[in-house]
Motif scaffolding. Sequence first.
Motif, PDB file in Angstrom:
ATOM      1  N   VAL A   1       0.850  -1.190   0.000  1.00 56.13           N
ATOM      2  CA  VAL A   1       0.000   0.000   0.000  1.00 56.13           C
ATOM      3  C   VAL A   1       0.882   1.236   0.000  1.00 56.13           C
ATOM      4  CG1 VAL A   1      -1.790   1.262   1.224  1.00 56.13           C
ATOM      5  CG2 VAL A   1      -1.791  -1.218   1.270  1.00 56.13           C
ATOM      6  N   ALA A   2       0.674   2.098  -0.950  1.00 57.67           N
ATOM      7  CA  ALA A   2       1.446   3.332  -1.028  1.00 57.67           C
ATOM      8  C   ALA A   2       1.034   4.264   0.104  1.00 57.67           C
ATOM      9  CB  ALA A   2       1.194   4.014  -2.364  1.00 57.67           C
ATOM     10  N   VAL A   3       1.988   5.007   0.604  1.00 58.11           N
ATOM     11  CA  VAL A   3       1.700   5.979   1.642  1.00 58.11           C
ATOM     12  C   VAL A   3       0.901   7.121   1.027  1.00 58.11           C
ATOM     13  CG1 VAL A   3       2.701   7.563   3.320  1.00 58.11           C
ATOM     14  CG2 VAL A   3       3.831   5.373   2.836  1.00 58.11           C
ATOM     15  N   GLN A   4      -0.307   7.313   1.504  1.00 60.57           N
ATOM     16  CA  GLN A   4      -1.155   8.353   0.946  1.00 60.57           C
ATOM     17  C   GLN A   4      -0.514   9.715   1.149  1.00 60.57           C
ATOM     18  OE1 GLN A   4      -3.854   7.811  -0.888  1.00 60.57           O
ATOM     19  NE2 GLN A   4      -3.409   5.642  -0.660  1.00 60.57           N
TER      20      GLN A   4
ATOM     21  N   SER B   1       1.861   9.593  -4.782  1.00 58.84           N
ATOM     22  CA  SER B   1       1.686  10.549  -5.882  1.00 58.84           C
ATOM     23  C   SER B   1       2.145   9.948  -7.203  1.00 58.84           C
ATOM     24  CB  SER B   1       2.479  11.835  -5.598  1.00 58.84           C
ATOM     25  OG  SER B   1       2.010  12.458  -4.426  1.00 58.84           O
ATOM     26  N   LEU B   2       3.245   9.237  -7.162  1.00 62.41           N
ATOM     27  CA  LEU B   2       3.764   8.622  -8.381  1.00 62.41           C
ATOM     28  C   LEU B   2       2.786   7.581  -8.918  1.00 62.41           C
ATOM     29  CD1 LEU B   2       5.990   8.158 -10.451  1.00 62.41           C
ATOM     30  CD2 LEU B   2       7.059   6.566  -8.832  1.00 62.41           C
ATOM     31  N   LEU B   3       2.241   6.770  -8.028  1.00 67.79           N
ATOM     32  CA  LEU B   3       1.284   5.748  -8.454  1.00 67.79           C
ATOM     33  C   LEU B   3       0.034   6.387  -9.054  1.00 67.79           C
ATOM     34  CD1 LEU B   3       1.560   3.148  -5.557  1.00 67.79           C
ATOM     35  CD2 LEU B   3       2.365   2.889  -7.902  1.00 67.79           C
ATOM     36  N   GLN B   4      -0.415   7.470  -8.453  1.00 67.76           N
ATOM     37  CA  GLN B   4      -1.597   8.146  -8.994  1.00 67.76           C
ATOM     38  C   GLN B   4      -1.333   8.695 -10.384  1.00 67.76           C
ATOM     39  OE1 GLN B   4      -2.810  11.036  -6.078  1.00 67.76           O
ATOM     40  NE2 GLN B   4      -3.439   9.504  -4.578  1.00 67.76           N
TER      41      GLN B   4
ATOM     42  N   ALA C   1      -1.329   5.744 -12.774  1.00 65.42           N
ATOM     43  CA  ALA C   1      -2.689   5.274 -13.028  1.00 65.42           C
ATOM     44  C   ALA C   1      -3.400   6.196 -14.013  1.00 65.42           C
ATOM     45  CB  ALA C   1      -3.472   5.194 -11.717  1.00 65.42           C
ATOM     46  N   ALA C   2      -3.238   7.495 -13.827  1.00 62.54           N
ATOM     47  CA  ALA C   2      -3.887   8.453 -14.731  1.00 62.54           C
ATOM     48  C   ALA C   2      -3.394   8.275 -16.156  1.00 62.54           C
ATOM     49  CB  ALA C   2      -3.620   9.878 -14.245  1.00 62.54           C
ATOM     50  N   GLY C   3      -2.086   8.028 -16.303  1.00 65.27           N
ATOM     51  CA  GLY C   3      -1.537   7.820 -17.631  1.00 65.27           C
ATOM     52  C   GLY C   3      -2.092   6.573 -18.298  1.00 65.27           C
ATOM     53  N   TYR C   4      -2.169   5.485 -17.545  1.00 64.82           N
ATOM     54  CA  TYR C   4      -2.725   4.240 -18.097  1.00 64.82           C
ATOM     55  C   TYR C   4      -4.201   4.405 -18.464  1.00 64.82           C
ATOM     56  CZ  TYR C   4       1.488   1.777 -16.510  1.00 64.82           C
ATOM     57  OH  TYR C   4       2.783   1.358 -16.324  1.00 64.82           O
TER      58      TYR C   4
ATOM     59  N   LEU D   1      -3.422  -1.946 -19.660  1.00 62.04           N
ATOM     60  CA  LEU D   1      -4.301  -2.614 -18.704  1.00 62.04           C
ATOM     61  C   LEU D   1      -3.495  -3.230 -17.570  1.00 62.04           C
ATOM     62  CD1 LEU D   1      -7.033  -3.795 -17.783  1.00 62.04           C
ATOM     63  CD2 LEU D   1      -6.571  -5.749 -19.295  1.00 62.04           C
ATOM     64  N   MET D   2      -2.436  -3.964 -17.929  1.00 58.22           N
ATOM     65  CA  MET D   2      -1.640  -4.602 -16.897  1.00 58.22           C
ATOM     66  C   MET D   2      -0.914  -3.570 -16.033  1.00 58.22           C
ATOM     67  SD  MET D   2      -2.246  -7.713 -16.872  1.00 58.22           S
ATOM     68  CE  MET D   2      -1.083  -7.899 -15.545  1.00 58.22           C
ATOM     69  N   GLY D   3      -0.514  -2.457 -16.650  1.00 58.64           N
ATOM     70  CA  GLY D   3       0.097  -1.400 -15.862  1.00 58.64           C
ATOM     71  C   GLY D   3      -0.853  -0.838 -14.826  1.00 58.64           C
ATOM     72  N   LEU D   4      -2.099  -0.595 -15.240  1.00 60.34           N
ATOM     73  CA  LEU D   4      -3.102  -0.063 -14.313  1.00 60.34           C
ATOM     74  C   LEU D   4      -3.450  -1.077 -13.233  1.00 60.34           C
ATOM     75  CD1 LEU D   4      -5.022   2.179 -13.493  1.00 60.34           C
ATOM     76  CD2 LEU D   4      -6.689   1.293 -15.152  1.00 60.34           C
ATOM     77  N   VAL D   5      -3.550  -2.337 -13.618  1.00 59.24           N
ATOM     78  CA  VAL D   5      -3.849  -3.389 -12.647  1.00 59.24           C
ATOM     79  C   VAL D   5      -2.756  -3.455 -11.582  1.00 59.24           C
ATOM     80  CG1 VAL D   5      -3.955  -5.903 -12.356  1.00 59.24           C
ATOM     81  CG2 VAL D   5      -5.311  -4.794 -14.145  1.00 59.24           C
ATOM     82  N   GLU D   6      -1.508  -3.364 -12.010  1.00 55.37           N
ATOM     83  CA  GLU D   6      -0.404  -3.427 -11.059  1.00 55.37           C
ATOM     84  C   GLU D   6      -0.386  -2.212 -10.136  1.00 55.37           C
ATOM     85  OE1 GLU D   6       3.201  -4.579  -9.101  1.00 55.37           O
ATOM     86  OE2 GLU D   6       1.371  -5.494  -9.855  1.00 55.37           O
ATOM     87  N   VAL D   7      -0.718  -1.045 -10.666  1.00 57.35           N
ATOM     88  CA  VAL D   7      -0.799   0.141  -9.816  1.00 57.35           C
ATOM     89  C   VAL D   7      -1.882  -0.039  -8.760  1.00 57.35           C
ATOM     90  CG1 VAL D   7      -1.442   2.582  -9.752  1.00 57.35           C
ATOM     91  CG2 VAL D   7       0.138   1.768 -11.501  1.00 57.35           C
ATOM     92  N   ARG D   8      -3.056  -0.519  -9.178  1.00 54.93           N
ATOM     93  CA  ARG D   8      -4.144  -0.735  -8.223  1.00 54.93           C
ATOM     94  C   ARG D   8      -3.746  -1.751  -7.156  1.00 54.93           C
ATOM     95  NH1 ARG D   8      -5.737   3.763  -9.275  1.00 54.93           N
ATOM     96  NH2 ARG D   8      -7.356   4.165 -10.837  1.00 54.93           N
ATOM     97  N   ARG D   9      -3.024  -2.780  -7.560  1.00 55.08           N
ATOM     98  CA  ARG D   9      -2.574  -3.770  -6.582  1.00 55.08           C
ATOM     99  C   ARG D   9      -1.640  -3.134  -5.556  1.00 55.08           C
ATOM    100  NH1 ARG D   9       1.461  -6.979  -5.080  1.00 55.08           N
ATOM    101  NH2 ARG D   9       2.886  -5.875  -6.461  1.00 55.08           N
ATOM    102  N   LYS D  10      -0.708  -2.305  -6.025  1.00 56.70           N
ATOM    103  CA  LYS D  10       0.235  -1.653  -5.109  1.00 56.70           C
ATOM    104  C   LYS D  10      -0.478  -0.660  -4.193  1.00 56.70           C
ATOM    105  CE  LYS D  10       4.489  -2.037  -7.794  1.00 56.70           C
ATOM    106  NZ  LYS D  10       5.569  -1.310  -8.484  1.00 56.70           N
ATOM    107  N   GLN D  11      -1.578  -0.091  -4.673  1.00 61.35           N
ATOM    108  CA  GLN D  11      -2.344   0.841  -3.847  1.00 61.35           C
ATOM    109  C   GLN D  11      -3.230   0.113  -2.842  1.00 61.35           C
ATOM    110  OE1 GLN D  11      -4.249   2.929  -7.132  1.00 61.35           O
ATOM    111  NE2 GLN D  11      -3.023   4.760  -6.726  1.00 61.35           N
ATOM    112  N   GLY D  12      -3.243  -1.210  -2.895  1.00 62.79           N
ATOM    113  CA  GLY D  12      -4.099  -1.969  -2.009  1.00 62.79           C
ATOM    114  C   GLY D  12      -5.529  -2.072  -2.502  1.00 62.79           C
ATOM    115  N   ARG D  13      -5.770  -1.657  -3.740  1.00 62.91           N
ATOM    116  CA  ARG D  13      -7.127  -1.676  -4.313  1.00 62.91           C
ATOM    117  C   ARG D  13      -7.285  -2.932  -5.171  1.00 62.91           C
ATOM    118  NH1 ARG D  13      -7.149   4.517  -6.459  1.00 62.91           N
ATOM    119  NH2 ARG D  13      -9.131   3.899  -7.414  1.00 62.91           N
TER     120      ARG D  13
END
Length: 203
Positions: free
Chosen positions: A42-45, A51-54, A57-60, A74-86
């Motif tokens: 989970v990224a530190v909010q 911020s980097l993950l957000q 995600a916006a780019g994907y 798609l896989m890039g966005l999925v991986e970002v969501r996983r790292k965000q705990g979503r």
Amino acid sequence: MAVNSKKIILGIAGFLMGGAFLAPPLIAFFGSIFSPTATADVAVQGGEDGSLLQKQAAGYEVVLKREPNNTNALMGLVEVRRKQGRTQEAIALLEPAESYGDPSLTMSLAQLYQQTGQTPKALAAYDRILLLIPDWVPALLGKAITLKMAGQTQAAQELYVKALAKAPEDLKPQVIESFTKAQAPATTQAPTAKPATPPATTK
């Protein structure tokens, strides 16, 4: 679509040995094979990572609006969501994408199912891959590890032996390493009752 089995298998072994991920975003999911109940990274909010993950995600999302079937985005966005705990959002992104016919997407979905404790769904996802590609080593190995961690050791061993037999010679050490290091959850055993001490006799 050709799928690089070597990168996927090396990615499993790379995770176990503490190395960097060696392939595109789907390889990151193999971390969850070995810790199905672990909390996602989970990224530190508000922090730099968050911020980097957000931004990523916006780019994907921009790419996916323009190219809905772009699997890399798609896989890039999925991986970002996983790292965000979503994780549930990541699953929701992948489930409809199975229709694209790319087995790597189903592999990633299987890992997310396992990460969230949905072992039957994970096994079913592997079965869908193996129905189409019966001898695909990453799916054989992934299912074998999933079964081993679920305590189904005999079925796991049978699949592992098949995966090892089908693997190229240069990848057999990684297959062995991956399966050997995967551990079933420890079971708690009831303490063994101590034999009663006979009462002392008086003379």
